[in-house]
Design a protein around this motif. Structure first.
Motif, PDB file in Angstrom:
ATOM      1  N   ASP A 173       0.792  -1.328  -0.030  1.00 44.19           N
ATOM      2  CA  ASP A 173       0.073  -0.001   0.046  1.00 44.19           C
ATOM      3  C   ASP A 173       1.053   1.221  -0.150  1.00 44.19           C
ATOM      4  O   ASP A 173       0.911   2.010   0.965  1.00 44.19           O
ATOM      5  N   LYS A 190      -7.986   7.545  -7.013  1.00 40.23           N
ATOM      6  CA  LYS A 190      -8.076   6.152  -6.358  1.00 40.23           C
ATOM      7  C   LYS A 190      -8.479   5.254  -7.510  1.00 40.23           C
ATOM      8  O   LYS A 190      -9.284   5.424  -8.110  1.00 40.23           O
ATOM      9  N   SER A 192      -7.774   0.800  -9.134  1.00 39.69           N
ATOM     10  CA  SER A 192      -7.137  -0.470  -8.683  1.00 39.69           C
ATOM     11  C   SER A 192      -6.021  -0.967  -9.331  1.00 39.69           C
ATOM     12  O   SER A 192      -5.469  -1.974  -8.640  1.00 39.69           O
ATOM     13  N   HIS A 193      -5.673  -0.564 -10.453  1.00 37.25           N
ATOM     14  CA  HIS A 193      -4.473  -1.228 -11.146  1.00 37.25           C
ATOM     15  C   HIS A 193      -3.097  -0.691 -10.879  1.00 37.25           C
ATOM     16  O   HIS A 193      -2.161  -0.718 -11.757  1.00 37.25           O
ATOM     17  N   MET A 195      -0.474  -1.053  -9.029  1.00 32.82           N
ATOM     18  CA  MET A 195       0.830  -1.947  -8.997  1.00 32.82           C
ATOM     19  C   MET A 195       0.604  -3.233  -9.661  1.00 32.82           C
ATOM     20  O   MET A 195       1.558  -4.109  -9.394  1.00 32.82           O
ATOM     21  N   GLU A 196      -0.286  -3.234 -10.883  1.00 34.15           N
ATOM     22  CA  GLU A 196      -0.307  -4.327 -11.644  1.00 34.15           C
ATOM     23  C   GLU A 196       0.970  -4.289 -12.523  1.00 34.15           C
ATOM     24  O   GLU A 196       1.512  -3.267 -13.027  1.00 34.15           O
ATOM     25  N   PHE A 259     -16.677  -3.658 -16.265  1.00 35.04           N
ATOM     26  CA  PHE A 259     -16.335  -2.847 -15.046  1.00 35.04           C
ATOM     27  C   PHE A 259     -17.687  -2.212 -14.343  1.00 35.04           C
ATOM     28  O   PHE A 259     -17.648  -1.354 -13.286  1.00 35.04           O
TER      29      PHE A 259
END
Lengths: 317, 665
Positions: A173, A190, A192-193, A195-196, A259
């Motif tokens: 995080d 904000k 979701s991805h 750190m993908e 989505f």
């Protein structure tokens, strides 16, 4: 500069991407450091760190390449500043491995014909900006705050992982990119991805994989309402910037069921997620822009997804 | 003393493999004053002990040395045997030739020589030994139970039913603990409240139980049989003796939107409240931090509406001192909350799980409240974000537990079973729903447990996926769960409406501080340590203090209740005698030489040393000397080593004995 206080100064390892496909990362880094009055002196005679191919082929080779670069860096005063996430990861990994494994260190020292500089502090430029120059001072130095710019901060996979190596931020995080963006006056979204993986390792061998992974990243940034993505890695930049057209062709209109539409309807005034072009900025480009550096010296002309319309729209050009 | 018997043990092969025991016995026989020596395969066995007893009688022995294992193991055994043969038990000593010799050496000749030396010096100690008589201390037949969960309740009821007085102290406003929060319990699916609340009422009504809720332990003095415990009664702001529990104050309180702790923050409560409708006692408490009256001085509604005039804003914390003979610690557990990382916590958190930022990712206890008839949704499974019924629910096991890299390596023991139960409760209430469980292994070793788990998988059709989850994120109104299935060797992505994390079981907050007050030991996770993992599982190393329930380690309800009853049985055993016999190996002060520097007092870990005044016949103070309270002394010998004037000595370890041992070599 306060009298009596030593001016920050770093040795600098650009890495090959920054002298080639990621030139704009290099020039914006230099421009930013100049604007902040932070010294940056390139390590003489540096060469490729081996990046991702070398350690897949020969561990000793990949460690030796970095160890040699580290010992060259010893010749320049100041902690070693690195901009490329892959170079940063490899240099830190080398120090970590060689500190842990004495026999490996001895092998490497034979290969590079000298001691490995295991204690030369290696720092990512974001670390330097946020922690050493300092967020408060950075905020003070801002001349043109990036107001209204919604940015998706993209960490990728190398900057914080594996947790014991980069020691940059919390590996699950992290917040350093968000902190920097807020200091520059921009709004980090904000999403979701952040750190993908973008699939950089497969960029030549399995482009299909890269398109799939990069598409997911771009999509989730759009859904989160981002105007653009901020990166700190020339490999991520390559995939996300250069391949946008290819991705559109491969994936067509996004699947609205995939989505959902909650974010879409709220954040895009009722329209479903689209396939807007998303400019991809380097952290140094945005920071330098905020410091009032002329846009001509930030390499905006050499990227594929043109950021100028967005910047003009936000009155940042 | 001149007729000593030496008995050398083979310990099966434990000693004789490395030490030539026959030679040791033979050499011992040649020491002046040794009247008899022999060796035997198992000295601790019945024939071995008989051998010892017979030899004492036949050879008129006046001192016995057993060369065998550690005195921790069998000193009591051999002292009893010596006593049976007519000797004072403290004239029997042990020479440790196992842990101190055979186990740590390989060379047989050298080990044998060392064993002979050990025997030789211990013979000198026996020679200088003295008969000692056990110390007796009185016993206060009144027990203290700390913690009012199922463990504390069971222990308190058992001791009280045996006719002894019990003081039960609970820090929350009501007893009941975690078990009162649970919906239904495995493996029988009986309603937790239905079996818990009657027991809570029994506690409140029991003539032998004094119940202190909203109270904490402030200080503990004394020793086994004679503890003085200071209890702090936190100000309830409601007079318990006047309150009738009518509840009007709660309905009229203008502040009603405070997250209810009992419902894991999902229900709401007023500022004057009882934690849940079935609370015992049914006396409200004012949460001063959230009460308008306490914060701004303007309100006072509850005092106005209270018929009996029980509301008292001026109430202060009070202290009472309770005299008790035994203490049962039953402080229970808490669940690890992964979004909150308190300072100094060993847990590194699970940032990629999004707990705390995604509202529909909840922990196991929150699911219990959702499934409970008394919970915030009245027992309907509805997700927190939008109150919709979730059709796909993902349960994740081992969150925080069994994860060395995250800081907690132990198994939390109850999660496999409660997750299986959750999937059942969910399927019973949402017929068209599907439960998925990510697990590493299913650990179900209890009576009827594996059958229960199989029922969840085979009959109720929860989908069990062996593998862990890497991350979760929100996509629309779904939570995308990215994980792996290691049996199929593939990556899995599930779109869930609700995610339930089985987080690690941890000791209660402040468990370490309470342990320090009690003087009991705890492990690195702050779980309390039992005196012996197998043979003394409910006792602490500190005499007179017993453990019950999850404060000692993760436990399910059957185990907790069993241990609570066991702790109660230990208390009753203690209370069965009027006087308590204690080991006489305690320190004694030679008042003639003591100069009253009290260096001994500073180093005493047990607080056993007091100051004593010596007065002449006219009552004038001559000097102050140290006095050792034999009931408290632990016999560690630190004072003896510290005393600069050599005027304090441990019985059984006198300077004379130690010097004789040294000179023997």
């Amino acid at each position: 500069m306060t009298p009596g206080k030593k001016r920050l100064s770093y040795s600098y390892y650009p890495g090959c991407s920054l002298h080639a496909s990621g030139r704009e990362y290099d020039i914006s880094t230099r421009a930013l450091f100049k604007a902040l009055n932070v010294g940056l002196k390139e390590v003489p005679d540096w060469f490729c760190c081996g990046a991702t191919p070398a350690h897949n082929v020969d561990e000793l080779l990949s460690l030796s390449l970095c160890a040699k670069n580290l010992s060259l860096a010893e010749e320049v005063e100041g902690d070693l500043a690195v901009a490329c996430a892959a170079c940063f990861s490899r240099l830190k990994t080398t120090q970590h491995h060689l500190k842990e494994d004495d026999s490996k260190r001895k092998q490497v020292e034979v290969a590079i014909d000298g001691p490995a500089a295991l204690n030369k502090p290696v720092k990512h430029i974001m670390e330097i900006l946020a922690r050493e120059y300092g967020l408060a001072k950075l905020e003070e130095s801002v001349k043109k705050p990036l107001l209204g710019l919604k940015v998706a901060p993209y960490y990728g996979c190398l900057l914080t992982r594996p947790p014991e190596v980069p020691e940059l931020d919390d590996c699950e995080d992290p917040s350093i990119m968000e902190d920097l963006l807020r200091a520059l006056g921009a709004e980090p979204v904000k999403w979701s991805h952040r750190m993908e993986c973008c699939g950089a390792n497969f960029t030549l061998s399995r482009p299909g994989v890269v398109l799939k992974l990069s598409n997911a990243i771009l999509e989730s940034a759009r859904i989160a309402g981002a105007d653009c993505i901020m990166v700190a890695c020339p490999l991520c930049h390559g995939n996300l910037d250069i391949r946008q057209k290819e991705i559109k062709e491969a994936y067509g209109a996004p699947d609205s069921t995939l989505f959902g539409n909650i974010f879409g309807s709220e954040l895009h005034g009722g329209s479903a997620p689209d396939q807007r072009d998303l400019p991809i900025f380097y952290v140094t480009q945005l920071a330098a822009l905020a410091m009032g550096v002329a846009s001509e010296s930030l390499g905006f002309e050499s990227v594929i997804t043109d950021p100028k319309p967005l910047l003009r729209d936000k009155q940042l050009l | 003393m001149s007729r000593i018997g030496v008995f050398v043990c083979h310990c099966g092969e434990n000693i004789s493999r490395t030490v030539d025991v026959e030679q040791v016995a033979k050499a011992a026989g040649e020491i002046p004053g040794v009247a008899y020596s022999c060796d035997y395969k198992y000295m601790c066995s019945d024939p071995g002990q008989t051998l010892l007893k017979k030899a004492v009688a036949e050879h008129k022995l006046d001192g016995v040395l057993v060369a065998a294992c550690s005195p921790r193991m069998h000193e009591k055994t051999f002292r009893k045997a010596a006593e049976a043969a007519g000797l004072n038990p403290y004239l029997c000593e042990m020479a440790n030739i196992r842990e101190h010799c055979s186990w740590v050496h390989e060379d047989r000749d050298m080990a044998t020589a060392k064993a002979k030396d050990i025997v030789k010096l211990m013979v000198e100690r026996v020679r200088k030994g003295k008969s000692l008589a056990p110390i007796t201390v009185p016993v206060t037949k009144r027990a203290l139970v700390i913690g009012g969960g199922i463990a504390g309740i069971q222990a308190a009821l058992d001791v009280a039913d045996a006719g002894h007085q019990v003081v039960l102290v609970e820090r929350d406003p009501s007893i009941g603990g975690h078990m009162a929060q649970l919906s239904e319990t495995f493996p029988t699916l009986d309603c937790s409240q239905c079996i818990m609340t009657p027991k809570m009422v029994d506690v409140a009504n029991h003539p032998n139980i004094t119940l202190y809720t909203y109270s904490e332990i402030e200080k503990v003095d004394g020793y086994i049989g004679n503890f003085q415990v200071t209890v702090k009664h936190k100000a309830r702001s409601v007079d318990e003796s006047k309150c009738t529990g009518c509840g009007v104050c709660m309905t009229k309180c203008p502040k009603k939107k405070i997250p209810n702790e009992f419902d894991q923050g999902h229900g709401m409560r007023p500022a004057i409240y009882v934690p849940f409708p079935q609370a015992v006692p049914n006396t409200p408490v004012i949460d001063r931090e959230n009460c308008t009256m306490f914060q701004s001085g303007k309100c006072g509604v509850c005092a106005k509406v209270c018929g009996p005039g029980a509301v008292d804003y001026e109430q202060k914390d009070t202290l009472t001192v309770e005299d008790v003979g035994a203490i049962v610690v039953a402080t229970g557990f808490k669940l690890y909350t992964i979004d909150r990382k308190p300072e100094g916590s060993p847990i590194q958190g699970y940032g990629e799980f999004g707990y705390g930022t995604i509202p529909d990712i909840i922990d196991g206890m929150t699911f219990e409240r959702l499934a409970s008839a008394s919970g915030p949704t009245g027992g309907k499974i509805l997700r927190p974000s939008d109150g919709k019924e979730p059709k796909q629910v993902v349960f994740i096991q081992c969150v925080g537990s069994r994860a060395r890299e995250k800081g907690i390596s132990y198994c939390s023991k109850v999660c496999c079973m409660y997750t299986a139960k959750h999937t059942m409760l969910y399927h019973h209430k949402v017929h068209d729903g599907q439960a998925y469980v990510f697990f590493m292994d299913a650990r179900t070793p209890g009576k009827g447990y594996d059958e229960f788990w199989r029922r969840a998988v085979e009959e109720e059709e929860a989908v069990y996926i062996r593998g862990m989850v890497s991350r979760m994120y929100q996509r629309g109104d779904k939570i995308v769960v990215m994980g792996s299935d290691i049996q199929v060797g593939t990556q899995v992505e599930i779109e869930a409406d609700l995610v339930v994390l089985a987080t690690a079981v941890q000791p209660q907050d402040g468990a370490d501080l309470l342990a320090q007050k009690l003087g009991i030991s705890y492990d690195k996770y702050n779980f309390y340590s039992e005196a012996h993992a197998k043979l003394k599982p409910v006792e602490c190393a500190t005499a007179g203090i017993y453990l019950a329930g999850a404060c000692q380690g993760p436990k399910d309800i059957p185990d907790t209740v069993s241990q609570a009853s066991a702790a109660a049985a230990k208390v009753m055993t203690l209370f069965a005698k009027d006087k308590l016999e204690r080991d006489p190996v305690v320190a004694k002060v030679n008042e003639k030489y003591c100069v009253g520097c009290f260096a001994c007092k500073k180093v005493c870990a047990y607080g056993a040393i007091e100051e004593k005044e010596i007065r002449d016949r006219q009552g004038n103070l001559v000097k102050k000397v140290a006095y050792v309270n034999p009931g408290v002394c632990g016999g560690c010998g630190t004072c003896q080593a510290t005393c600069p004037s050599k005027s304090i000595e441990l019985d059984g370890y006198t300077d004379e004995q130690i010097m004789a041992m040294i000179e023997a070599l």
